[in-house]
Design a protein around this motif. Sequence first.
Motif, PDB file in Angstrom:
ATOM      1  N   GLY A  41       0.827  -1.703  -0.466  1.00  0.00           N
ATOM      2  CA  GLY A  41      -0.018   0.332  -0.030  1.00  0.00           C
ATOM      3  C   GLY A  41       0.723   0.926   0.126  1.00  0.00           C
ATOM      4  O   GLY A  41       0.146   2.939   0.418  1.00  0.00           O
ATOM      5  N   ARG A  42       2.178   1.354   0.181  1.00  0.00           N
ATOM      6  CA  ARG A  42       3.341   2.555  -0.292  1.00  0.00           C
ATOM      7  C   ARG A  42       3.338   3.030  -1.797  1.00  0.00           C
ATOM      8  O   ARG A  42       3.563   4.360  -2.084  1.00  0.00           O
ATOM      9  N   VAL A  43       2.197   2.028  -3.067  1.00  0.00           N
ATOM     10  CA  VAL A  43       2.657   3.181  -4.171  1.00  0.00           C
ATOM     11  C   VAL A  43       1.249   2.788  -4.748  1.00  0.00           C
ATOM     12  O   VAL A  43       0.818   1.820  -4.586  1.00  0.00           O
ATOM     13  N   ASP A  44       1.441   3.323  -5.246  1.00  0.00           N
ATOM     14  CA  ASP A  44      -0.226   3.719  -6.438  1.00  0.00           C
ATOM     15  C   ASP A  44       0.090   3.667  -7.881  1.00  0.00           C
ATOM     16  O   ASP A  44       0.146   4.735  -7.934  1.00  0.00           O
ATOM     17  N   HIS A  45      -0.179   2.017  -8.109  1.00  0.00           N
ATOM     18  CA  HIS A  45       0.562   2.510 -10.035  1.00  0.00           C
ATOM     19  C   HIS A  45      -0.797   2.170 -10.844  1.00  0.00           C
ATOM     20  O   HIS A  45      -1.714   1.608 -10.765  1.00  0.00           O
ATOM     21  N   ARG A  46       0.011   3.925 -11.496  1.00  0.00           N
ATOM     22  CA  ARG A  46      -1.313   4.103 -12.140  1.00  0.00           C
ATOM     23  C   ARG A  46      -0.955   4.067 -13.273  1.00  0.00           C
ATOM     24  O   ARG A  46      -0.540   4.481 -14.321  1.00  0.00           O
ATOM     25  N   ALA A  47      -1.109   2.587 -14.171  1.00  0.00           N
ATOM     26  CA  ALA A  47      -0.595   2.713 -15.726  1.00  0.00           C
ATOM     27  C   ALA A  47      -1.707   2.484 -16.124  1.00  0.00           C
ATOM     28  O   ALA A  47      -2.943   2.651 -16.283  1.00  0.00           O
ATOM     29  N   GLY A  48      -1.178   3.006 -17.781  1.00  0.00           N
ATOM     30  CA  GLY A  48      -2.396   3.383 -18.717  1.00  0.00           C
ATOM     31  C   GLY A  48      -3.253   4.535 -18.835  1.00  0.00           C
ATOM     32  O   GLY A  48      -3.946   4.794 -19.619  1.00  0.00           O
ATOM     33  N   ARG A  49      -1.441   5.404 -18.287  1.00  0.00           N
ATOM     34  CA  ARG A  49      -2.047   6.500 -17.746  1.00  0.00           C
ATOM     35  C   ARG A  49      -0.966   7.982 -18.357  1.00  0.00           C
ATOM     36  O   ARG A  49      -0.391   7.461 -18.201  1.00  0.00           O
ATOM     37  N   GLN A  50      -1.781   8.581 -18.770  1.00  0.00           N
ATOM     38  CA  GLN A  50      -0.501  10.220 -18.787  1.00  0.00           C
ATOM     39  C   GLN A  50      -0.864  11.252 -18.515  1.00  0.00           C
ATOM     40  O   GLN A  50      -2.640  11.398 -18.597  1.00  0.00           O
ATOM     41  N   VAL A  51       0.143  11.914 -18.156  1.00  0.00           N
ATOM     42  CA  VAL A  51       0.404  13.181 -17.451  1.00  0.00           C
ATOM     43  C   VAL A  51      -0.205  14.452 -18.605  1.00  0.00           C
ATOM     44  O   VAL A  51       0.607  14.176 -19.178  1.00  0.00           O
ATOM     45  N   TRP A  52      -1.015  14.880 -18.879  1.00  0.00           N
ATOM     46  CA  TRP A  52      -1.376  15.934 -19.636  1.00  0.00           C
ATOM     47  C   TRP A  52      -1.113  17.243 -19.056  1.00  0.00           C
ATOM     48  O   TRP A  52      -1.124  18.533 -20.099  1.00  0.00           O
ATOM     49  N   ARG A  53      -0.660  17.566 -17.994  1.00  0.00           N
ATOM     50  CA  ARG A  53      -0.787  18.992 -17.347  1.00  0.00           C
ATOM     51  C   ARG A  53      -0.388  18.570 -15.994  1.00  0.00           C
ATOM     52  O   ARG A  53      -1.092  17.754 -15.246  1.00  0.00           O
ATOM     53  N   THR A  54       0.856  19.748 -15.789  1.00  0.00           N
ATOM     54  CA  THR A  54       0.969  19.617 -14.122  1.00  0.00           C
ATOM     55  C   THR A  54       1.570  21.401 -13.649  1.00  0.00           C
ATOM     56  O   THR A  54       1.423  21.874 -14.248  1.00  0.00           O
ATOM     57  N   ASP A  55       0.083  21.018 -12.274  1.00  0.00           N
ATOM     58  CA  ASP A  55      -0.010  22.673 -12.235  1.00  0.00           C
ATOM     59  C   ASP A  55       0.412  22.921 -10.730  1.00  0.00           C
ATOM     60  O   ASP A  55       0.441  21.879  -9.469  1.00  0.00           O
ATOM     61  N   GLY A  56       0.813  23.726 -10.450  1.00  0.00           N
ATOM     62  CA  GLY A  56       1.719  24.098  -9.259  1.00  0.00           C
ATOM     63  C   GLY A  56       1.170  24.016  -7.671  1.00  0.00           C
ATOM     64  O   GLY A  56      -0.505  23.966  -8.220  1.00  0.00           O
ATOM     65  N   PRO A  57       2.068  23.914  -6.487  1.00  0.00           N
ATOM     66  CA  PRO A  57       0.914  23.397  -5.707  1.00  0.00           C
ATOM     67  C   PRO A  57      -0.393  24.593  -4.816  1.00  0.00           C
ATOM     68  O   PRO A  57      -1.142  24.504  -4.781  1.00  0.00           O
ATOM     69  N   GLY A  58       0.095  25.758  -5.495  1.00  0.00           N
ATOM     70  CA  GLY A  58      -0.818  26.977  -4.606  1.00  0.00           C
ATOM     71  C   GLY A  58      -0.639  27.372  -3.594  1.00  0.00           C
ATOM     72  O   GLY A  58      -0.571  26.474  -2.407  1.00  0.00           O
ATOM     73  N   ASP A  59      -2.301  27.428  -2.990  1.00  0.00           N
ATOM     74  CA  ASP A  59      -2.966  27.390  -1.878  1.00  0.00           C
ATOM     75  C   ASP A  59      -2.436  26.077  -0.876  1.00  0.00           C
ATOM     76  O   ASP A  59      -2.741  26.114   0.000  1.00  0.00           O
ATOM     77  N   ALA A  60      -3.286  25.083  -1.757  1.00  0.00           N
ATOM     78  CA  ALA A  60      -3.044  23.560  -1.312  1.00  0.00           C
ATOM     79  C   ALA A  60      -1.928  22.960  -0.741  1.00  0.00           C
ATOM     80  O   ALA A  60      -2.054  22.122  -0.563  1.00  0.00           O
ATOM     81  N   ALA A  61      -0.814  23.842  -1.206  1.00  0.00           N
ATOM     82  CA  ALA A  61       1.014  23.019  -1.062  1.00  0.00           C
ATOM     83  C   ALA A  61       0.777  21.487  -1.413  1.00  0.00           C
ATOM     84  O   ALA A  61       1.732  20.819  -1.023  1.00  0.00           O
ATOM     85  N   ALA A  62       0.163  21.181  -2.553  1.00  0.00           N
ATOM     86  CA  ALA A  62       0.072  19.721  -3.100  1.00  0.00           C
ATOM     87  C   ALA A  62       0.257  20.425  -4.738  1.00  0.00           C
ATOM     88  O   ALA A  62      -0.376  21.477  -5.676  1.00  0.00           O
ATOM     89  N   PHE A  63       1.331  19.598  -5.706  1.00  0.00           N
ATOM     90  CA  PHE A  63       0.429  19.922  -6.840  1.00  0.00           C
ATOM     91  C   PHE A  63      -0.240  19.168  -7.470  1.00  0.00           C
ATOM     92  O   PHE A  63      -0.774  17.866  -6.919  1.00  0.00           O
ATOM     93  N   LEU A  64      -0.990  19.456  -8.867  1.00  0.00           N
ATOM     94  CA  LEU A  64      -1.844  18.420  -8.890  1.00  0.00           C
ATOM     95  C   LEU A  64      -1.738  18.302 -10.901  1.00  0.00           C
ATOM     96  O   LEU A  64      -1.533  19.528 -11.355  1.00  0.00           O
ATOM     97  N   LEU A  65      -1.648  16.973 -10.821  1.00  0.00           N
ATOM     98  CA  LEU A  65      -1.259  16.266 -12.073  1.00  0.00           C
ATOM     99  C   LEU A  65      -2.309  15.724 -12.235  1.00  0.00           C
ATOM    100  O   LEU A  65      -3.077  14.689 -12.282  1.00  0.00           O
ATOM    101  N   ARG A  66      -3.127  16.566 -13.463  1.00  0.00           N
ATOM    102  CA  ARG A  66      -3.994  15.720 -14.233  1.00  0.00           C
ATOM    103  C   ARG A  66      -3.205  15.076 -15.156  1.00  0.00           C
ATOM    104  O   ARG A  66      -2.802  15.017 -16.254  1.00  0.00           O
ATOM    105  N   THR A  67      -4.592  14.062 -15.372  1.00  0.00           N
ATOM    106  CA  THR A  67      -3.918  12.179 -16.703  1.00  0.00           C
ATOM    107  C   THR A  67      -5.541  12.340 -17.339  1.00  0.00           C
ATOM    108  O   THR A  67      -6.243  13.133 -17.080  1.00  0.00           O
ATOM    109  N   THR A  68      -5.406  11.537 -18.165  1.00  0.00           N
ATOM    110  CA  THR A  68      -6.377  11.122 -19.017  1.00  0.00           C
ATOM    111  C   THR A  68      -5.366   9.147 -19.356  1.00  0.00           C
ATOM    112  O   THR A  68      -4.377   9.096 -19.592  1.00  0.00           O
TER     113      THR A  68
END
Length: 517
Positions: free
Chosen positions: A84-111
Amino acid sequence: MSGTVFDLAVVGAGPAGLSAAVVAAETGLRVALIDAGTQTGGQYWRHPDEHHLDAFAQPEHTGHHHWGHYRDLRDRLRRQVAAGRVDHRAGRQVWRTDGPGDAAAFLLRTTAVAGRDAVSPDERAIRARRVVLAPGAYDRQLPLPGWTLPGVMAAGGVQAMLKANQVRAGRRAVVAGTGPFLLSVAAGLARAGVEVVAVCEANALSRWAATPVRALQEPGKLLEGAGYAATFLRERIPLRTRSVVTRISGDGRVSHVTIGRVDAAGRVRLGSERTVEADLVALGWGFTPQLELVVGIGARTRVDVDGSLVAVVDDDQRTSVPGVYAAGEATGIGGAVQSCAEGELAALAAAIDAGFGVPSARARGLRRRIARGRRFAVGMHRASPIPAAWSTWLEDDTLVCRCEEVPVSAVRRTVGDLAADDARDVRVTARPGMGMCQGRVCGFALSCLVSEQTGRPAGSADLEPLVRRPVGTPIRVADIAALAPAAAPVAPADPDDPVAPAGVAPADLAALGKESS
């Protein structure tokens, strides 16, 4: 799972990304591993379907180097996934990464990749406090007369067919370009039963003698080279140095290949051309790092020794964007062993930045290993450069951009007659790089042609626009629609203003469009 914020997101499961994910998880980080492939290994360790190995005549390790290391990484990843230490998302592509902003976390948008079922809106976004970008690279190509004929392939594509499907792309092959990778492809084809008519290396092997110390940095590479030499002798493969393919011809597909001897600059020697029969041409001019996500997130770049745009990183693989690390070919083409070390070091740096204790001796050893590998890579690039006069092989109607069918004459005319002075100007005027591949195939050649016409070497500011894309990979319309929360259509204040699609917030549209001008 949609509300989970991971300690680290790793993009890419090739040598660098796989190493980063495994080491980060073993250090104690909660990791999301995102990769377009349905299996780990990337292009380097591409292999047959693990669920149907009995359908293949040869073992899955056929044609591979360092397979034992890959199996170790794969087994360690499976243990981390099970724990449970790795969540492997296979068959997915990241099409955009947004900076952390106020949430202190990066947002990776996938398809989901083409041919895979779409994922739910909740699963399309991945949040992480830190990100390792290990996107890998793709084959660098140069146009030449006839290169769009069926039967002409990238050398990496030919090898991928052998590794993943154990399928030969032809019966009689010419392998051409420059660099050690040609030897690997030719040897693999010969072992698979293909008659390799010629291996054309554009440079003289004596160029390696100019950097002997750098060549000795990687003894393992020398052993690999000895293995290829043995295969060439056993299979009687002719290696022709200072030779290039000048024309490919055929009726509907490749049937004949013209080969010519060149001088040190790459100009074809008069009377040296001869034609051979072949149904496959494998072309390889090195590799181009895949930098859409690196440039998209705002990380600094530079031009490497081989003319590639690469990410700028510090001694621990940190980019100029806090919380973002880059590893593998994104920092410069250096091979799988180098990529593994960079991925591991990036993971350790992320763990240190997250407050986890990491043995300093381990990091120091990796830094020394990476420095040694980079010295070898510099020597390799200096020994195998793109010939300076390669454009003299072209004819006016040779296509530079096959997607938009833009010939070399249009590129030269745009620079000469319309005063376009950089690759971006030529792109928006004559449309090379505006098709399906978005310049991934023709971008390097285009920048070289423009530099030749203007007399100005391409810098990072010239190359970045060729890879800066608000949408980094083809996506479904549903992925765009999922950007906004369920809401009523947003009406414009002014009827003359463009109307936002139903349910899509103007801020999201602005974010996607801000780089398109």
